[in-house]
Scaffold this motif. Structure first.
Motif, PDB file in Angstrom:
ATOM      1  N   ALA A 145       0.907  -1.397   0.123  1.00 56.93           N
ATOM      2  CA  ALA A 145       0.147  -0.028   0.249  1.00 56.93           C
ATOM      3  C   ALA A 145       0.849   1.149   0.036  1.00 56.93           C
ATOM      4  O   ALA A 145       0.283   2.337  -0.338  1.00 56.93           O
ATOM      5  CB  ALA A 145      -1.029   0.047   1.338  1.00 56.93           C
ATOM      6  N   ASP A 146       2.154   1.035   0.060  1.00 60.63           N
ATOM      7  CA  ASP A 146       3.031   2.211   0.306  1.00 60.63           C
ATOM      8  C   ASP A 146       3.213   2.697  -1.204  1.00 60.63           C
ATOM      9  O   ASP A 146       3.996   3.839  -1.392  1.00 60.63           O
ATOM     10  CB  ASP A 146       4.207   2.059   0.849  1.00 60.63           C
ATOM     11  N   GLY A 147       2.763   2.133  -2.247  1.00 63.28           N
ATOM     12  CA  GLY A 147       2.922   2.657  -3.623  1.00 63.28           C
ATOM     13  C   GLY A 147       3.792   1.883  -4.560  1.00 63.28           C
ATOM     14  O   GLY A 147       4.017   1.992  -5.576  1.00 63.28           O
ATOM     15  N   VAL A 148       4.591   0.948  -3.705  1.00 65.02           N
ATOM     16  CA  VAL A 148       5.499   0.104  -4.632  1.00 65.02           C
ATOM     17  C   VAL A 148       4.865  -1.265  -4.474  1.00 65.02           C
ATOM     18  O   VAL A 148       4.696  -2.041  -3.690  1.00 65.02           O
ATOM     19  CB  VAL A 148       6.774  -0.145  -3.904  1.00 65.02           C
ATOM     20  N   PRO A 149       4.528  -1.697  -5.960  1.00 61.96           N
ATOM     21  CA  PRO A 149       3.725  -2.831  -6.122  1.00 61.96           C
ATOM     22  C   PRO A 149       4.804  -4.257  -6.029  1.00 61.96           C
ATOM     23  O   PRO A 149       5.880  -4.058  -6.240  1.00 61.96           O
ATOM     24  CB  PRO A 149       3.062  -2.780  -7.514  1.00 61.96           C
ATOM     25  N   VAL A 150       3.948  -5.388  -5.668  1.00 60.57           N
ATOM     26  CA  VAL A 150       4.794  -6.461  -5.648  1.00 60.57           C
ATOM     27  C   VAL A 150       5.304  -6.815  -7.086  1.00 60.57           C
ATOM     28  O   VAL A 150       4.380  -6.851  -7.927  1.00 60.57           O
ATOM     29  CB  VAL A 150       4.248  -7.650  -5.022  1.00 60.57           C
ATOM     30  N   THR A 151       6.350  -7.377  -7.637  1.00 53.86           N
ATOM     31  CA  THR A 151       6.724  -7.808  -8.858  1.00 53.86           C
ATOM     32  C   THR A 151       7.095  -9.043  -8.938  1.00 53.86           C
ATOM     33  O   THR A 151       7.547  -9.742  -8.099  1.00 53.86           O
ATOM     34  CB  THR A 151       7.660  -6.993  -9.426  1.00 53.86           C
ATOM     35  N   TYR A 152       6.926  -9.697 -10.159  1.00 50.04           N
ATOM     36  CA  TYR A 152       7.117 -11.277 -10.220  1.00 50.04           C
ATOM     37  C   TYR A 152       8.485 -11.740  -9.710  1.00 50.04           C
ATOM     38  O   TYR A 152       8.554 -12.659  -9.188  1.00 50.04           O
ATOM     39  CB  TYR A 152       6.635 -11.488 -11.702  1.00 50.04           C
ATOM     40  N   PRO A 153       9.389 -11.249 -10.558  1.00 48.67           N
ATOM     41  CA  PRO A 153      10.723 -11.650 -10.319  1.00 48.67           C
ATOM     42  C   PRO A 153      11.221 -11.641  -8.647  1.00 48.67           C
ATOM     43  O   PRO A 153      11.808 -12.615  -8.166  1.00 48.67           O
ATOM     44  CB  PRO A 153      11.731 -10.793 -10.900  1.00 48.67           C
TER      45      PRO A 153
END
Length: 225
Positions: A123-131
């Protein structure tokens, strides 16, 4: 043996993270004549895996290594590094959607983990990414970083080749032959990036970014990127 089975399960190309919806840039490459036969497909797949190693692969290793230290902030910084380096919208969407799906699946299947905690902090604006999610998950499952890196590279290649079977005239044995040849580079790619940090991530491929931009505005599309 158990770790090997976990690697096979979560690294499987049909694991439900939505990989089948993406072509990793191949659809636009086919539309514009960049890829049109077995040889050009092989070159394209190798380009994709090399970029996967020098950019996302570095972030995967950072996420994997952060688990041993319990460093959630380093995981977040790795996610941020991936997200900021996705120049075009479609590649960002692919990384985030697959990352979110993997994290959600992990939370349900594996249970409490740093990856589940990372979802809550997105929620801090940094999304979870796949790698990064893949690196964190494999570390928490006791899978070594070399095997985690190999699974990531395999997934990048198999995504393109799966799409190729629906886009150009190649058969399943052509695809498997290309996969076999491309896989031979994984150990070299790992050696090239294992000492890199997040500032060393690089994915310079302007031709692919131009194709992705054209694909974004295409009227008819089979894949989301």
């Amino acid at each position: 043996m158990v770790e090997t089975l976990k690697l096979l399960q979560f690294g499987d190309s049909v694991f439900p993270v939505g990989a089948f919806s993406f072509s990793n840039g191949l659809e636009a490459a086919v539309e514009h004549g960049v890829v049109h036969d077995r040889d050009t497909l092989r070159d394209f797949v190798r380009t994709i895996t090399r970029l996967a190693a020098t950019a996302d692969g570095v972030a995967l290793l950072a996420g994997h290594r952060a688990v041993a230290a319990g460093d959630l902030d380093r995981i977040r910084r790795a996610d941020e590094a991936v997200h900021l380096r996705k120049v075009n919208e479609e590649m960002r969407a692919m990384s985030v959607r697959m990352g979110q799906k993997l994290a959600e699946a992990s939370a349900r299947i594996v249970g409490e983990s740093l990856l589940k905690e990372r979802i809550g902090g997105a929620a801090d604006g940094v999304p979870v990414t796949y790698p990064v999610a893949l690196g964190v998950l494999f570390a928490e499952l006791g899978i070594g970083e070399q095997d985690a890196f190999a699974a990531h590279q395999y997934g990048a290649a198999s995504m393109v080749l799966g799409a190729a079977l629906r886009l150009i005239r190649v058969d399943h044995l052509d695809a498997q032959s290309i996969l076999f040849a491309v896989n031979a580079h994984v150990a070299d790619d790992y050696r090239d990036v294992r000492g890199a940090d997040l500032d060393d991530m690089q994915g310079f491929a302007p031709h692919l970014d131009i194709l992705a931009g054209a694909h974004q505005h295409a009227h008819v599309r089979m894949f989301m990127n």
